[in-house]
Design an enzyme around this catalytic site. Sequence first.
Site, PDB file in Angstrom:
ATOM      1  CG  HIS A  82     -26.855   9.824 -59.286  1.00  0.00           C
ATOM      2  ND1 HIS A  82     -26.968   8.764 -60.154  1.00  0.00           N
ATOM      3  CD2 HIS A  82     -27.463  10.891 -59.913  1.00  0.00           C
ATOM      4  CE1 HIS A  82     -27.618   9.150 -61.238  1.00  0.00           C
ATOM      5  NE2 HIS A  82     -27.908  10.435 -61.118  1.00  0.00           N
ATOM      6  CB  SER A 118     -27.993  11.591 -64.045  1.00  0.00           C
ATOM      7  OG  SER A 118     -29.240  11.709 -63.418  1.00  0.00           O
TER       8      SER A 118
END
Length: 413
Positions: A361, A227
């Site tokens: 994620h 990320s």
Amino acid sequence: MKRNLSLRMSFLGIMAMVASVTASCNEDVVFDPKLPRCEVPEMPSYESLPSIEKLPDPFKFMDGSRVDSRRDWECRRAEIAALAQEFQYGYKPSTPSSATTGSVNGDTLTVKVNQNGASISFNCTITYPTTGRKPYPAVIGIGASNLNNAALLNMGVAIINFPNNRIAEQLNGSSRGKGLFYEVFGSDHSASATMAWAWGVSRVIDALEKMPRANIDARKLGVTGCSRNGKGALVVGAFDERIKLTIPQEPGAGGAASWRISDAQKEAGKNVQTLSQITGENVWFREDFSRFSNTSDKLPFDQHSVMALVAPRALLVIENTSIDWLSPQSSWTTAHAAHKVWQALGVPDNMGFSQVGDHWHCLLPESQLPELTAYVDKFLIGRGTGNTAIMKTDGGFATNEQEWIDWTVPTLK
């Protein structure tokens, strides 16, 4: 071709070649005097930048001439590195290796840097494998590694956790200029948080090179992050050639996704992160990058060019089709544009892209483990013969090359 090239040009440090750049601000740039230089033109002003609707040609010099050899590519890399620092990331300061010392106590590596009359130190934790041979290859995790760490350890690869938030904070927009990096270089330094992290990782490598008792092979280092930290991992790999394998995981905007393509996706109604949004969210890019909030077409590069700064070293981009915010269509097309640089250099299998959805994620699914192990085995451990020719997505995306690429790929000799 009018290039000031040394006879001893080979794939050497990007930043060594950027040393001859005349930038529009008085920032230090990294330069190793043992390495040859390339002439990099003076950086253009924002006002003078033309609109480029499609992805900028990575093989086109700033003077309009074309890259036609591997030696030319080294100089073009120097240009892209300078442009990326000038407009997006801020400058990576020069720090001599002698300024850094290190010590190791058990699984804790302490790095100390003395520069500009300031002294800082920070700790990295090391997880050692129980298999393999000392000194171990290692993956440096920006913040942490979100890869399959058990698999890495079973392959004989150590994992080093780099405390990036100590080096440069990233809480929100008010974090700018805070962290150990800015204690050394001042809170008004142009370096963004991601570039400050890149500087910090370079100091970790400096320390490891001096400490055989740490049992880490500083010649076999990879970097990863997920990320926001994946954005940082890409910058680390782009700006230190001692990193042999760069694995940004789900970095999205400012990582694998093109600013231009994401803007087009936003206009088409997709819920994707764009340049105008990200510059107000945090400090991952230099402060005046916000000038491009509504003019991403004026950037003289895009993320395909930033990824190409790693070439011809190894790059594996791991992405996720289930999170629209990451702009998966943009990442898919951008990866294909970047891959053309490795193709031109004759090493297409040194760059891979894997995009798989239906998972949380930053959680690497089992379906992406084969490409991870193939890249680690080949480029870190140095024994692998597995398939690294990986360009895959489960999103059913077209590459849209005609829409975004209007340049040809040379064969660089």
